[in-house]
Design a protein around this motif. Structure first.
Motif, PDB file in Angstrom:
ATOM      1  N   GLY A 101      -0.528  63.080  -8.226  1.00 50.05           N
ATOM      2  CA  GLY A 101       0.899  62.834  -8.414  1.00 50.05           C
ATOM      3  C   GLY A 101       1.534  62.367  -7.117  1.00 50.05           C
ATOM      4  O   GLY A 101       0.865  61.850  -6.225  1.00 50.05           O
ATOM      5  N   GLY A 102       2.849  62.536  -7.010  1.00 54.36           N
ATOM      6  CA  GLY A 102       3.535  62.192  -5.781  1.00 54.36           C
ATOM      7  C   GLY A 102       3.441  60.732  -5.389  1.00 54.36           C
ATOM      8  O   GLY A 102       3.360  60.397  -4.208  1.00 54.36           O
ATOM      9  N   GLY A 103       3.376  59.847  -6.367  1.00 55.75           N
ATOM     10  CA  GLY A 103       3.331  58.428  -6.054  1.00 55.75           C
ATOM     11  C   GLY A 103       1.954  57.812  -6.128  1.00 55.75           C
ATOM     12  O   GLY A 103       1.808  56.591  -6.034  1.00 55.75           O
ATOM     13  N   TRP A 104       0.917  58.643  -6.291  1.00 54.32           N
ATOM     14  CA  TRP A 104      -0.433  58.106  -6.457  1.00 54.32           C
ATOM     15  C   TRP A 104      -0.587  57.609  -7.887  1.00 54.32           C
ATOM     16  O   TRP A 104      -0.352  58.331  -8.837  1.00 54.32           O
ATOM     17  CB  TRP A 104      -1.484  59.190  -6.187  1.00 54.32           C
ATOM     18  CG  TRP A 104      -1.689  59.508  -4.729  1.00 54.32           C
ATOM     19  CD1 TRP A 104      -0.926  60.331  -3.968  1.00 54.32           C
ATOM     20  CD2 TRP A 104      -2.722  59.001  -3.892  1.00 54.32           C
ATOM     21  NE1 TRP A 104      -1.391  60.378  -2.688  1.00 54.32           N
ATOM     22  CE2 TRP A 104      -2.520  59.568  -2.607  1.00 54.32           C
ATOM     23  CE3 TRP A 104      -3.783  58.119  -4.074  1.00 54.32           C
ATOM     24  CZ2 TRP A 104      -3.341  59.292  -1.533  1.00 54.32           C
ATOM     25  CZ3 TRP A 104      -4.617  57.849  -2.996  1.00 54.32           C
ATOM     26  CH2 TRP A 104      -4.395  58.418  -1.748  1.00 54.32           C
ATOM     27  N   ARG A 105      -1.004  56.323  -8.020  1.00 54.74           N
ATOM     28  CA  ARG A 105      -1.205  55.781  -9.365  1.00 54.74           C
ATOM     29  C   ARG A 105      -2.146  54.586  -9.276  1.00 54.74           C
ATOM     30  O   ARG A 105      -2.366  54.021  -8.204  1.00 54.74           O
ATOM     31  CB  ARG A 105       0.120  55.358  -9.992  1.00 54.74           C
ATOM     32  CG  ARG A 105       0.764  54.151  -9.344  1.00 54.74           C
ATOM     33  CD  ARG A 105       2.141  53.874  -9.920  1.00 54.74           C
ATOM     34  NE  ARG A 105       2.680  52.593  -9.471  1.00 54.74           N
ATOM     35  CZ  ARG A 105       3.196  52.374  -8.269  1.00 54.74           C
ATOM     36  NH1 ARG A 105       3.276  53.378  -7.407  1.00 54.74           N
ATOM     37  NH2 ARG A 105       3.647  51.170  -7.945  1.00 54.74           N
ATOM     38  N   ALA A 106      -2.706  54.214 -10.421  1.00 57.90           N
ATOM     39  CA  ALA A 106      -3.576  53.037 -10.494  1.00 57.90           C
ATOM     40  C   ALA A 106      -2.752  51.863 -10.998  1.00 57.90           C
ATOM     41  O   ALA A 106      -2.101  51.949 -12.047  1.00 57.90           O
ATOM     42  CB  ALA A 106      -4.745  53.300 -11.442  1.00 57.90           C
ATOM     43  N   THR A 107      -2.782  50.756 -10.236  1.00 56.15           N
ATOM     44  CA  THR A 107      -2.040  49.568 -10.647  1.00 56.15           C
ATOM     45  C   THR A 107      -2.893  48.607 -11.464  1.00 56.15           C
ATOM     46  O   THR A 107      -2.362  47.764 -12.189  1.00 56.15           O
ATOM     47  CB  THR A 107      -1.492  48.836  -9.408  1.00 56.15           C
ATOM     48  OG1 THR A 107      -2.590  48.481  -8.548  1.00 56.15           O
ATOM     49  CG2 THR A 107      -0.524  49.734  -8.647  1.00 56.15           C
ATOM     50  N   ASP A 108      -4.199  48.721 -11.343  1.00 57.80           N
ATOM     51  CA  ASP A 108      -5.106  47.862 -12.109  1.00 57.80           C
ATOM     52  C   ASP A 108      -6.454  48.581 -12.193  1.00 57.80           C
ATOM     53  O   ASP A 108      -6.869  49.244 -11.226  1.00 57.80           O
ATOM     54  CB  ASP A 108      -5.274  46.500 -11.435  1.00 57.80           C
ATOM     55  CG  ASP A 108      -5.924  45.469 -12.383  1.00 57.80           C
ATOM     56  OD1 ASP A 108      -6.062  45.788 -13.587  1.00 57.80           O
ATOM     57  OD2 ASP A 108      -6.283  44.386 -11.905  1.00 57.80           O
ATOM     58  N   THR A 109      -7.125  48.497 -13.335  1.00 56.93           N
ATOM     59  CA  THR A 109      -8.383  49.227 -13.494  1.00 56.93           C
ATOM     60  C   THR A 109      -9.451  48.340 -14.124  1.00 56.93           C
ATOM     61  O   THR A 109      -9.148  47.397 -14.863  1.00 56.93           O
ATOM     62  CB  THR A 109      -8.203  50.473 -14.386  1.00 56.93           C
ATOM     63  OG1 THR A 109      -7.772  50.074 -15.686  1.00 56.93           O
ATOM     64  CG2 THR A 109      -7.215  51.446 -13.775  1.00 56.93           C
TER      65      THR A 109
ATOM     66  N   ALA B  12      -7.402  49.596  -8.515  1.00 50.36           N
ATOM     67  CA  ALA B  12      -6.495  49.347  -7.392  1.00 50.36           C
ATOM     68  C   ALA B  12      -5.479  50.475  -7.384  1.00 50.36           C
ATOM     69  O   ALA B  12      -4.756  50.677  -8.372  1.00 50.36           O
ATOM     70  CB  ALA B  12      -5.813  47.995  -7.550  1.00 50.36           C
ATOM     71  N   LEU B  13      -5.426  51.226  -6.311  1.00 52.17           N
ATOM     72  CA  LEU B  13      -4.578  52.404  -6.243  1.00 52.17           C
ATOM     73  C   LEU B  13      -3.370  52.146  -5.352  1.00 52.17           C
ATOM     74  O   LEU B  13      -3.491  51.530  -4.279  1.00 52.17           O
ATOM     75  CB  LEU B  13      -5.368  53.602  -5.696  1.00 52.17           C
ATOM     76  CG  LEU B  13      -6.648  53.992  -6.439  1.00 52.17           C
ATOM     77  CD1 LEU B  13      -7.210  55.280  -5.849  1.00 52.17           C
ATOM     78  CD2 LEU B  13      -6.405  54.136  -7.934  1.00 52.17           C
ATOM     79  N   ALA B  14      -2.233  52.623  -5.823  1.00 51.73           N
ATOM     80  CA  ALA B  14      -1.001  52.580  -5.014  1.00 51.73           C
ATOM     81  C   ALA B  14      -0.788  53.968  -4.438  1.00 51.73           C
ATOM     82  O   ALA B  14      -0.669  54.954  -5.166  1.00 51.73           O
ATOM     83  CB  ALA B  14       0.173  52.166  -5.870  1.00 51.73           C
ATOM     84  N   GLU B  15      -0.769  54.044  -3.104  1.00 52.89           N
ATOM     85  CA  GLU B  15      -0.551  55.311  -2.433  1.00 52.89           C
ATOM     86  C   GLU B  15       0.934  55.439  -2.091  1.00 52.89           C
ATOM     87  O   GLU B  15       1.674  54.445  -2.106  1.00 52.89           O
ATOM     88  CB  GLU B  15      -1.404  55.372  -1.167  1.00 52.89           C
ATOM     89  CG  GLU B  15      -2.886  55.149  -1.427  1.00 52.89           C
ATOM     90  CD  GLU B  15      -3.681  55.039  -0.144  1.00 52.89           C
ATOM     91  OE1 GLU B  15      -3.199  55.547   0.885  1.00 52.89           O
ATOM     92  OE2 GLU B  15      -4.765  54.435  -0.177  1.00 52.89           O
ATOM     93  N   PRO B  16       1.397  56.621  -1.818  1.00 49.67           N
ATOM     94  CA  PRO B  16       2.825  56.801  -1.477  1.00 49.67           C
ATOM     95  C   PRO B  16       3.225  55.910  -0.305  1.00 49.67           C
ATOM     96  O   PRO B  16       2.641  56.005   0.788  1.00 49.67           O
ATOM     97  CB  PRO B  16       2.924  58.287  -1.116  1.00 49.67           C
ATOM     98  CG  PRO B  16       1.770  58.919  -1.824  1.00 49.67           C
ATOM     99  CD  PRO B  16       0.676  57.906  -1.828  1.00 49.67           C
TER     100      PRO B  16
ATOM    101  N   PRO C 135       0.623  50.038  -0.096  1.00 52.58           N
ATOM    102  CA  PRO C 135       0.089  49.281  -1.228  1.00 52.58           C
ATOM    103  C   PRO C 135      -1.252  49.804  -1.705  1.00 52.58           C
ATOM    104  O   PRO C 135      -1.664  49.542  -2.834  1.00 52.58           O
ATOM    105  CB  PRO C 135      -0.027  47.866  -0.661  1.00 52.58           C
ATOM    106  CG  PRO C 135      -0.154  48.049   0.826  1.00 52.58           C
ATOM    107  CD  PRO C 135       0.688  49.245   1.148  1.00 52.58           C
ATOM    108  N   GLY C 136      -1.960  50.543  -0.861  1.00 52.91           N
ATOM    109  CA  GLY C 136      -3.247  51.083  -1.280  1.00 52.91           C
ATOM    110  C   GLY C 136      -4.362  50.071  -1.168  1.00 52.91           C
ATOM    111  O   GLY C 136      -4.240  49.042  -0.499  1.00 52.91           O
ATOM    112  N   ALA C 137      -5.495  50.384  -1.847  1.00 54.00           N
ATOM    113  CA  ALA C 137      -6.682  49.544  -1.754  1.00 54.00           C
ATOM    114  C   ALA C 137      -7.436  49.605  -3.063  1.00 54.00           C
ATOM    115  O   ALA C 137      -7.090  50.364  -3.971  1.00 54.00           O
ATOM    116  CB  ALA C 137      -7.563  50.014  -0.600  1.00 54.00           C
ATOM    117  N   VAL C 138      -8.471  48.779  -3.164  1.00 56.01           N
ATOM    118  CA  VAL C 138      -9.344  48.793  -4.333  1.00 56.01           C
ATOM    119  C   VAL C 138     -10.516  49.744  -4.051  1.00 56.01           C
ATOM    120  O   VAL C 138     -11.213  49.620  -3.035  1.00 56.01           O
ATOM    121  CB  VAL C 138      -9.873  47.380  -4.646  1.00 56.01           C
ATOM    122  CG1 VAL C 138     -10.909  47.448  -5.776  1.00 56.01           C
ATOM    123  CG2 VAL C 138      -8.728  46.468  -5.042  1.00 56.01           C
TER     124      VAL C 138
END
Length: 801
Positions: A364-372, A385-389, A392-395
């Protein structure tokens, strides 16, 4: 695939209504009958049409004609014995039929380009069937559409890993979809389908090989051989030698014959088994045949299927092993958040991702998958592809280490060692740059971050259950279609020390060498369904009593040929149908309870069998003694019913239900007769001697017959009570109370006037009754001598416990 109303063109369009009708007319329909158990008619016939019922039913019919009804009390035993077996089997049938209905599939068929659900028995040859996650394959066929289609064939092959299916591949009935979707054309339906052929081969119903039942059947056959000449001799002796009227002669003939048959032993065995079935039912253990309880108690080898028996349908994270990394990716808390996000990103996770999701909750807390990108056995990895708080995150990629990194990568040195232990290893890696998750190059140059070590989920009860079998001298063998390394690892984890796991493909073909190899090993992988059957047969050929557990269609043939088949309640309908014992809650720990219940039944039935067979022996002695001496038969049927009820029937019921932990031993008939034969001869000789003395004392007239019979009945009761005292030892408080009540029960009809009339019992004078008691005491001394001397010559007599 979901049902749709959009019409499809081309080969996947499916059959037209006319083509379906044509195939129905030719009988090319999936018309496999649902068989979960014996039919009601088969159950009734099996429990009614027996040698025992034929003998006792005929004698009961005779008494109904000549009367009075009190001489036909033994007839109720016939009814009770049949009803117990019928009711128990009907209960088992109802349970299995319910399981079959609950587990029924509703396949989706495409016809005229439109998809719709149909019952399995409406599918015809060449139908196009649609597949989606969780769908069961109900007929054999060839894949014509595949979108990441993966099939679990573990119920057919024992191989736990899903199989990727592409266009042109074969699918078999009994498997089910674990990922992706597609469609296939039905190429074999009905009895031609793979699972149906296995079930058909195992569909012939066979009874459990029960030593108790076989022994009692042998005794009944011997009784039948003796019964005919005894009946002829008694009736002729009463009619010609004693000038008795026809009805009286028939009654006394029936009295002499009916006690030859150990009818109470048959009933008591059924009662003991039935009560055992009820007790096991409380443990969610369904026993389809009464003697199956005995069978498992005699087993000395238990063959275990790994998948579904020792393991559950899932995996657990055994270890998270971080690899050296130059940045925050090496932080364990950070890696756990990544894994938690990956686990939550797939709406239809496979078993590995389910384990990861269970071990690492979504942060939670902003962690989510933007593409799978879902996992595929073809790619051997998944990506997201993960979006971190606030970043932009990484793949991130999760999959096979040898795909996501070079085999000689220095950070992957432990992978081979972990694989050799039967563990599944996934590599968590981070893609370099910012590629799209579906890019073919996404895995190129990925940076290894952590190893996720997975292990198959063990049934928690398996180690204790195997330890119990080892303590009881029961050898356990793991036989699985999975790879030998994985099977060996599972065996070690549940505490089975079976040495090196053997790949069954390398077993010798020559039968004797094959049997030696199977008997000498304990863990086998890559075993085909036919090999499982051959292994069971090989073990039986070496004199073993074999139990087989399983849940899949691949186990059906082995379950069928084993002495005792044990199926899981969640298994295929075919396995539940052929098994004698079904563990409804899939609890492997129920097996020791079944063994203990079987030992209680065997030990107690062997104990009370001495009572029943001693009665058979003295009855045969009395019948032929009467024929040779040409005197009236001493008893009416009601006399024998009274003595039998108080010294055998009623006490045997309580003794048969008492705790008993003796190990099951073979040679039931031979061991029981070693006591029953001398006991019966002593009882018969003493009783007949008192009867002859009574005839001499009272005059042997029609008027004195009741007094003569009463003296003989008193002698027989006291001796039979003494036999009961010996068999009931050690005399605990409740057994002593039982003996006292039985003695009091005989005193009542001797003292209450209307019961004296009912049973035709009256002791005339004091001299003969005193002689009867003295002879009974002398006979009791002989019984004690036999009981104490017998162990010197018969070391395997039942222990006093």
């Amino acid at each position: 695939m979901a049902q749709t109303d959009v019409e499809i063109e081309g080969p996947a369009r499916g059959l037209t209504a006319a083509q379906v009708a044509e195939r129905v007319g030719r009988g090319q329909v999936n018309d496999v009958p649902v068989r979960s158990s014996r039919s009601v008619g088969q159950i009734v016939r099996a429990n009614v049409c027996t040698v025992f019922n034929a003998i006792m039913g005929t004698l009961f019919a005779i008494i109904l004609v000549v009367g009075p009804i009190q001489d036909g009390m033994f007839g109720f035993i016939v009814l009770a014995n049949a009803l117990i077996g019928i009711v128990q089997e009907l209960r088992a049938k109802h349970t299995l039929d319910s399981l079959a209905v609950v587990g029924g599939a509703r396949p989706t068929v495409r016809r005229d380009g439109v998809a719709a659900e149909v019952p399995p028995d409406r599918i015809v040859l060449d139908d196009v069937l649609l597949l989606g996650p969780g769908d069961q394959v109900v007929v054999d066929g060839t894949v014509i559409e595949a979108e990441g289609l993966e099939i679990d064939e573990s119920l057919l092959t024992g191989e736990s890993d899903a199989v990727v299916k592409r266009h042109g591949d074969t699918v078999m009935s009994g498997s089910f979809v674990v990922a992706g979707g597609g469609s296939f054309v039905a190429t074999r339906v009905g009895r031609e389908a793979y699972a149906a052929r296995l079930a058909e081969e195992a569909s012939r119903f066979t009874l459990v090989d029960s030593e108790l039942r076989n022994g009692i059947s042998r005794i009944l056959k011997i009784c039948l051989i003796l019964l005919v000449p005894a009946a002829i001799g008694l009736i002729l002796g009463q009619l010609l030698g004693q000038d008795a009227d026809t009805d009286e002669a028939i009654r006394r003939m029936v009295a002499g014959i009916v006690v030859m048959v150990p009818e109470g032993l048959v009933l008591m065995t059924s009662v003991a088994f039935a009560i055992g079935v009820v007790r096991l039912g409380r443990q969610r253990c369904l026993v389809q045949e009464l003697p199956a309880i005995e069978g498992l108690a005699r087993v000395d080898v238990v063959c275990l299927d790994k998948t579904g028996t020792l393991t559950e349908g899932g995996m657990d994270v055994a270890e998270l092993r971080l690899l050296e990394a130059p940045d925050a990716a090496g932080d364990e808390a950070y890696v756990r958040r990544v894994l938690g996000t990956l686990g939550a990103s797939d709406p239809r996770p496979n078993a590995s991702l389910q384990a990861i999701a269970a071990a690492f909750p979504a942060p939670g807390g902003g962690w989510r998958a933007t593409d799978t990108l879902p996992f595929s056995s073809a790619r051997k990895y998944s990506a997201a592809a993960l979006a971190e708080p606030e970043e932009p995150g990484a793949v991130w990629l999760l999959g096979a280490p040898d795909v996501l990194a070079p085999a000689d990568h220095p950070r992957l040195a432990a992978v081979d060692e972990l694989n050799a232990r039967g563990l599944r290893v996934l590599l968590l890696a981070r893609a370099q740059g910012s590629p799209g998750v579906a890019e073919p190059t996404v895995a190129a140059g990925a940076e290894p971050v952590a190893l996720v070590v997975l292990e198959q989920r063990m049934r928690p009860e398996a180690p204790d259950t195997l330890r119990y079998f080892a303590e009881q001298g029961v050898a356990a063998k793991v036989i699985s279609g999975d790879n030998a390394v994985s099977v060996g690892a599972v065996a070690r984890r549940v505490g089975l020390d079976g040495g090196t796991a053997v790949d069954a493909r390398g077993l010798p073909a020559e039968p004797d060498e094959f049997a030696d190899a199977v008997a000498g090993g304990a863990v086998y992988g890559r075993v085909t369904p036919q090999q499982k059957r051959e292994m069971v047969r090989a073990l039986k050929s070496r004199g073993h009593t074999v139990a087989m557990t399983g849940d899949g269609v691949n186990d059906v043939l082995a379950l069928k040929d084993a002495d005792i088949g044990v199926a899981m309640g969640s298994g295929s309908p075919a396995t539940r149908a052929v098994a004698q014992i079904v563990l409804l809650n899939n609890n492997f720990a129920a097996l020791p309870t079944v063994v203990a219940e079987g030992r209680r039944v065997i030990g107690n039935i062997e104990r009370v069998a001495n009572l029943f067979l001693a009665k058979t022996v003295y009855s045969v002695f009395l019948a032929f003694a009467v024929i040779l001496t040409a005197v009236p038969y001493p008893f009416l049927p009601r006399h024998m019913s009274l003595v039998s009820a108080l010294t055998i029937g009623i006490p045997a019921f309580f003794l048969a239900l008492a705790p008993n932990h003796e190990r099951a031993r073979p040679h039931f008939v031979r061991r029981v007769l070693r006591l029953a034969l001398p006991f019966g001869l002593i009882a018969g000789a003493a009783t007949f001697g008192v009867y002859l003395l009574a005839r001499a004392h009272y005059g042997g007239t029609e008027a004195s017959r009741e007094a003569e019979s009463s003296a003989a009945t008193l002698t027989l009761f006291l001796i039979a009570l003494w036999i009961l005292v010996i068999v009931a030892r050690p005399l605990t408080w409740w057994r002593t109370l039982l003996l006292g009540l039985m003695a009091a029960g005989f005193a009542v009809p001797l003292s209450v006037p209307w019961l004296q009339d009912f049973f035709e019992l009256s002791l005339d004078g004091r001299q003969l009754p005193a002689v009867a008691v003295a002879v009974a005491v002398a006979a009791g001394v002989l019984l004690e001598l036999v009981f104490r001397l017998a162990p010197r010559y018969v070391p395997d007599l039942p222990a006093e416990s």
